[in-house]
Motif scaffolding. Structure first.
Motif, PDB file in Angstrom:
ATOM      1  N   VAL A 170       5.808   3.333   8.961  1.00 51.85           N
ATOM      2  CA  VAL A 170       5.268   3.969  10.175  1.00 51.85           C
ATOM      3  C   VAL A 170       3.740   3.934  10.159  1.00 51.85           C
ATOM      4  N   ALA A 171       3.149   4.183   8.990  1.00 48.51           N
ATOM      5  CA  ALA A 171       1.680   4.180   8.872  1.00 48.51           C
ATOM      6  C   ALA A 171       1.120   2.785   9.148  1.00 48.51           C
ATOM      7  N   LYS A 172       1.819   1.742   8.681  1.00 44.24           N
ATOM      8  CA  LYS A 172       1.359   0.364   8.946  1.00 44.24           C
ATOM      9  C   LYS A 172       1.330   0.092  10.450  1.00 44.24           C
ATOM     10  N   GLN A 173       2.398   0.485  11.117  1.00 43.31           N
ATOM     11  CA  GLN A 173       2.470   0.243  12.567  1.00 43.31           C
ATOM     12  C   GLN A 173       1.402   1.055  13.308  1.00 43.31           C
ATOM     13  N   ARG A 174       1.165   2.261  12.822  1.00 39.41           N
ATOM     14  CA  ARG A 174       0.161   3.136  13.447  1.00 39.41           C
ATOM     15  C   ARG A 174      -1.228   2.492  13.414  1.00 39.41           C
ATOM     16  N   LEU A 175      -1.491   1.711  12.362  1.00 39.53           N
ATOM     17  CA  LEU A 175      -2.807   1.073  12.210  1.00 39.53           C
ATOM     18  C   LEU A 175      -2.830  -0.358  12.745  1.00 39.53           C
ATOM     19  N   GLY A 176      -1.740  -0.761  13.359  1.00 39.50           N
ATOM     20  CA  GLY A 176      -1.721  -2.082  13.982  1.00 39.50           C
ATOM     21  C   GLY A 176      -1.296  -3.217  13.075  1.00 39.50           C
ATOM     22  N   PHE A 177      -0.675  -2.890  11.931  1.00 45.29           N
ATOM     23  CA  PHE A 177      -0.133  -3.915  11.035  1.00 45.29           C
ATOM     24  C   PHE A 177       1.360  -4.075  11.291  1.00 45.29           C
ATOM     25  N   SER A 178       1.905  -5.170  10.783  1.00 50.39           N
ATOM     26  CA  SER A 178       3.360  -5.356  10.808  1.00 50.39           C
ATOM     27  C   SER A 178       3.961  -4.660   9.582  1.00 50.39           C
ATOM     28  N   VAL A 179       5.199  -4.218   9.713  1.00 43.11           N
ATOM     29  CA  VAL A 179       5.894  -3.521   8.623  1.00 43.11           C
ATOM     30  C   VAL A 179       5.959  -4.393   7.371  1.00 43.11           C
ATOM     31  N   ASP A 180       6.066  -5.719   7.547  1.00 37.61           N
ATOM     32  CA  ASP A 180       6.221  -6.639   6.411  1.00 37.61           C
ATOM     33  C   ASP A 180       4.895  -7.092   5.801  1.00 37.61           C
ATOM     34  N   ASP A 181       3.778  -6.713   6.408  1.00 38.19           N
ATOM     35  CA  ASP A 181       2.474  -7.133   5.877  1.00 38.19           C
ATOM     36  C   ASP A 181       2.230  -6.517   4.499  1.00 38.19           C
ATOM     37  N   SER A 182       1.635  -7.311   3.608  1.00 35.94           N
ATOM     38  CA  SER A 182       1.185  -6.777   2.315  1.00 35.94           C
ATOM     39  C   SER A 182      -0.258  -6.288   2.498  1.00 35.94           C
ATOM     40  N   ILE A 183      -0.445  -4.974   2.329  1.00 35.24           N
ATOM     41  CA  ILE A 183      -1.750  -4.364   2.619  1.00 35.24           C
ATOM     42  C   ILE A 183      -2.391  -3.842   1.333  1.00 35.24           C
ATOM     43  N   THR A 184      -3.612  -4.275   1.087  1.00 40.38           N
ATOM     44  CA  THR A 184      -4.420  -3.702   0.013  1.00 40.38           C
ATOM     45  C   THR A 184      -5.526  -2.874   0.646  1.00 40.38           C
ATOM     46  N   ALA A 185      -5.588  -1.597   0.281  1.00 40.47           N
ATOM     47  CA  ALA A 185      -6.663  -0.727   0.769  1.00 40.47           C
ATOM     48  C   ALA A 185      -7.853  -0.840  -0.174  1.00 40.47           C
ATOM     49  N   ILE A 186      -9.041  -0.839   0.403  1.00 39.32           N
ATOM     50  CA  ILE A 186     -10.273  -0.777  -0.391  1.00 39.32           C
ATOM     51  C   ILE A 186     -11.017   0.481   0.043  1.00 39.32           C
ATOM     52  N   LEU A 187     -11.197   1.403  -0.896  1.00 41.66           N
ATOM     53  CA  LEU A 187     -11.896   2.655  -0.595  1.00 41.66           C
ATOM     54  C   LEU A 187     -13.271   2.608  -1.269  1.00 41.66           C
ATOM     55  N   LEU A 255      -4.426   4.944   3.339  1.00 37.26           N
ATOM     56  CA  LEU A 255      -3.722   5.120   2.062  1.00 37.26           C
ATOM     57  C   LEU A 255      -2.218   5.119   2.253  1.00 37.26           C
ATOM     58  N   GLU A 256      -1.749   5.777   3.299  1.00 40.77           N
ATOM     59  CA  GLU A 256      -0.297   5.822   3.534  1.00 40.77           C
ATOM     60  C   GLU A 256       0.238   4.442   3.900  1.00 40.77           C
ATOM     61  N   ALA A 257      -0.576   3.646   4.588  1.00 42.06           N
ATOM     62  CA  ALA A 257      -0.125   2.328   5.048  1.00 42.06           C
ATOM     63  C   ALA A 257      -0.169   1.257   3.960  1.00 42.06           C
ATOM     64  N   CYS A 258      -1.005   1.457   2.936  1.00 43.14           N
ATOM     65  CA  CYS A 258      -1.229   0.368   1.977  1.00 43.14           C
ATOM     66  C   CYS A 258      -0.097   0.266   0.946  1.00 43.14           C
ATOM     67  N   ASP A 259      -0.073  -0.895   0.271  1.00 44.48           N
ATOM     68  CA  ASP A 259       0.882  -1.107  -0.818  1.00 44.48           C
ATOM     69  C   ASP A 259       0.230  -0.880  -2.173  1.00 44.48           C
ATOM     70  N   GLN A 260      -1.086  -1.082  -2.235  1.00 47.45           N
ATOM     71  CA  GLN A 260      -1.874  -0.810  -3.435  1.00 47.45           C
ATOM     72  C   GLN A 260      -3.320  -0.623  -2.995  1.00 47.45           C
ATOM     73  N   ALA A 261      -4.137  -0.044  -3.893  1.00 48.05           N
ATOM     74  CA  ALA A 261      -5.500   0.288  -3.486  1.00 48.05           C
ATOM     75  C   ALA A 261      -6.513  -0.002  -4.582  1.00 48.05           C
ATOM     76  N   LEU A 262      -7.699  -0.387  -4.138  1.00 47.35           N
ATOM     77  CA  LEU A 262      -8.870  -0.530  -5.003  1.00 47.35           C
ATOM     78  C   LEU A 262      -9.785   0.641  -4.652  1.00 47.35           C
ATOM     79  N   VAL A 263     -10.101   1.466  -5.643  1.00 49.25           N
ATOM     80  CA  VAL A 263     -10.730   2.751  -5.346  1.00 49.25           C
ATOM     81  C   VAL A 263     -11.965   2.974  -6.209  1.00 49.25           C
TER      82      VAL A 263
END
Length: 373
Positions: A170-187, A255-263
Motif C-alpha cells: 500500500v505504501a509503494k502505491q501511495r508514493l507512485g511505485f508499483s507493488v512489484d518494484d524493488s525500492i531502496t530508500a536513502i535517508l 520507509l514503509e514503502a522500501c524493501d531496504q534502506a541506506l541510512v
C-alpha cells in the motif's frame, strides 16, 4: 514542567494526561507547547524560545535564555511545586533541577542524555541535580545504577507511531511505485552538514547498485527544500539514468514503502528498525568531530539497532569505510542474503516490542514514587 521542543511537548502532553487521572485537581505550570497547553498546562514562556539548535545559535540567544531560566526558577521557588519535571533540553533543565532540588523540591528529568554514547562521567553531576531520571532505552538504567541515581525505563514513545507490521504494498502505491518494484530508500540525514558530506557518495553508491540490479528504484525523503536541492545536485552530477524519486518530508511513507534502506546515523536508524526494514548505516563526519567522538565514546557502535542488540546486527560503514564501493557492496548483499535480512527483521521486531511500552503511565508511577520519598 519544562519542554524545549515538539518531541518534548508530545511527551509532556501524554504525561499531563496520566498525572491528571491520578491527581484531578493538579495544576501544571512552566514551559510547554501547544499539545501540553491543550491539556490545561499553563505555559509562562513560549516554548519556541528554548528551541535553539547549534552552538552559534545558542550563543546568539544566550542572554534571553538565561533571563527566561532565572525568571522561571524564581517563580517556581515562590510557588513551591510538589515536583518539577524537566523534559529533555538538558542544558536548560539540569540547572533548573539542581536549584530546585537544593530547595527540597522533587526534581525529575525525563529523557536521559546519551551518556551511553559519550561522556558517561556527566552522571556524577547529574546525580547532584535530580531525584530521578526517566529513560527511553532498556540498556540505560545500568549506567545510572553505577552512579546511584534513581532511574526508570519507560519505553520510547516513538515506537507507538509505527505499525506492528508495515504495509509495504500500500505504501509503494501511495508514493507512485508499483507493488512489484524493488525500492531502496536513502535517508541522507536531517542536518545540512550530513547531507553536504554524504549526498554525493550515496548517489554514486546507488549508481553502482543500479548496474547490478537494473530494475532497482530509489526513494529519498528530504527534510526540507534546501536538502532536496542539494540531493538533486548530486543526482545531476553522479546519478544520470537512475530511477529515483525525491520526496519533501514523508520519511515514514518512504520507509514503509522500501524493501531496504541506506541510512545516516541517529534516530533514522531506530525508525528504520521500528519499521522492520533491513538497513546499512553509512556516515562520515568532520575529522575533528570524529576524533573527539572516538575519544569520548562509551559504545563500540553508533547505530541504535546495534546498541539495542548489543552486537553488530547492522553493517556500520564509518569515516574512510563510507565509500561508494563499500556501500554498494553491502547494500547488494542485503538485497540477496535472505538470512541476513531475516536476522535483522527478527531482531527489529523484538526491539519494537521492547520499546513499545505505556511510557506516560510508567513515568507517572515513578514520579509518584519519587515524590513520596
Amino acid at each position: 514542567m519544562v519542554a524545549g521542543e515538539s518531541s518534548g511537548d508530545t511527551l509532556g502532553a501524554d504525561l499531563v494526561r496520566s498525572l491528571k487521572r491520578r491527581y484531578p485537581n493538579a495544576r501544571f505550570v512552566g514551559i510547554g507547547g501547544p499539545k501540553m497547553i491543550a491539556e490545561g498546562f499553563e505555559s509562562w514562556f513560549p516554548m519556541e524560545a528554548l528551541s535553539v539548535m547549534g552552538f552559534f545559535e545558542v550563543i546568539k540567544h544566550l542572554p534571553s535564555l538565561l533571563k527566561i531560566r532565572k525568571n522561571l526558577i524564581k517563580r517556581l521557588i515562590e510557588l513551591q511545586p510538589n515536583v518539577f519535571i524537566g523534559i529533555d533540553a538538558p542544558d536548560f533543565n539540569f540547572k533548573v533541577e539542581s536549584v530546585l532540588k537544593s530547595k527540597n523540591i522533587t526534581a525529575i528529568h525525563y529523557v536521559g542524555p546519551s551518556v551511553w554514547a559519550w561522556r558517561e562521567k556527566r552522571l556524577a553531576k547529574i546525580k547532584q541535580a535530580v531525584d530521578g531520571v526517566l529513560v527511553l532505552f532498556p540498556f540505560e538504567p545500568d549506567y545510572y545504577h553505577r552512579y546511584g541515581i534513581p532511574v526508570k525505563f519507560v519505553g520510547h514513545p516513538i515506537a507507538n507511531q509505527f505499525p506492528e507490521e508495515p504495509n509495504t504494498s500500500v505504501a509503494k502505491q501511495r508514493l507512485g511505485f508499483s507493488v512489484d518494484d524493488s525500492i531502496t530508500a536513502i535517508l541522507p540525514g536531517s542536518r545540512m552538514s550530513e547531507i553536504e558530506r554524504m549526498s554525493d557518495v550515496y548517489i554514486q553508491a546507488a549508481k553502482k547498485l543500479a548496474i547490478i540490479y537494473p530494475a532497482m528504484q530509489f526513494a529519498i525523503p528530504c527534510v526540507h527544500q534546501k536538502a532536496l536541492e542539494r540531493v538533486q545536485q548530486s543526482i545531476n552530477s553522479f546519478g544520470k539514468g537512475l530511477k529515483i524519486k525525491l520526496f519533501l518530508g514523508q520519511s515514514r511513507d518512504v520507509l514503509e514503502a522500501c524493501d531496504q534502506a541506506l541510512v545516516t546515523s541517529g534516530t533514522a536508524t531506530l525508525e528504520c528498525a521500528l519499521m522492520k526494514k533491513p538497513l546499512v548505516l553509512a556516515i562520515a563526519v568532520h575529522p575533528i568531530s570524529y576524533w573527539l567522538m572516538k575519544r569520548l565514546a562509551t559504545t563500540q557502535w553508533i547505530g541504535l539497532p546495534n546498541i539495542l542488540a548489543n552486537k553488530p546486527l547492522v553493517t556500520e560503514l564509518i569515516q574512510e569505510n563510507a565509500t561508494a564501493d563499500k556501500i554498494a557492496f553491502n547494500m547488494g548483499r542485503l538485497v540477496v542474503d535472505t538470512q541476513l535480512r531475516e536476522r535483522q527483521v527478527d531482531a527489529f521486531r523484538h526491539q519494537y516490542h521492547q520499546l513499545k511500552q505505556n511510557a506516560s503511565e510508567l513515568a507517572a508511577d515513578a514520579i509518584e514514587e519519587w515524590m513520596k520519598k
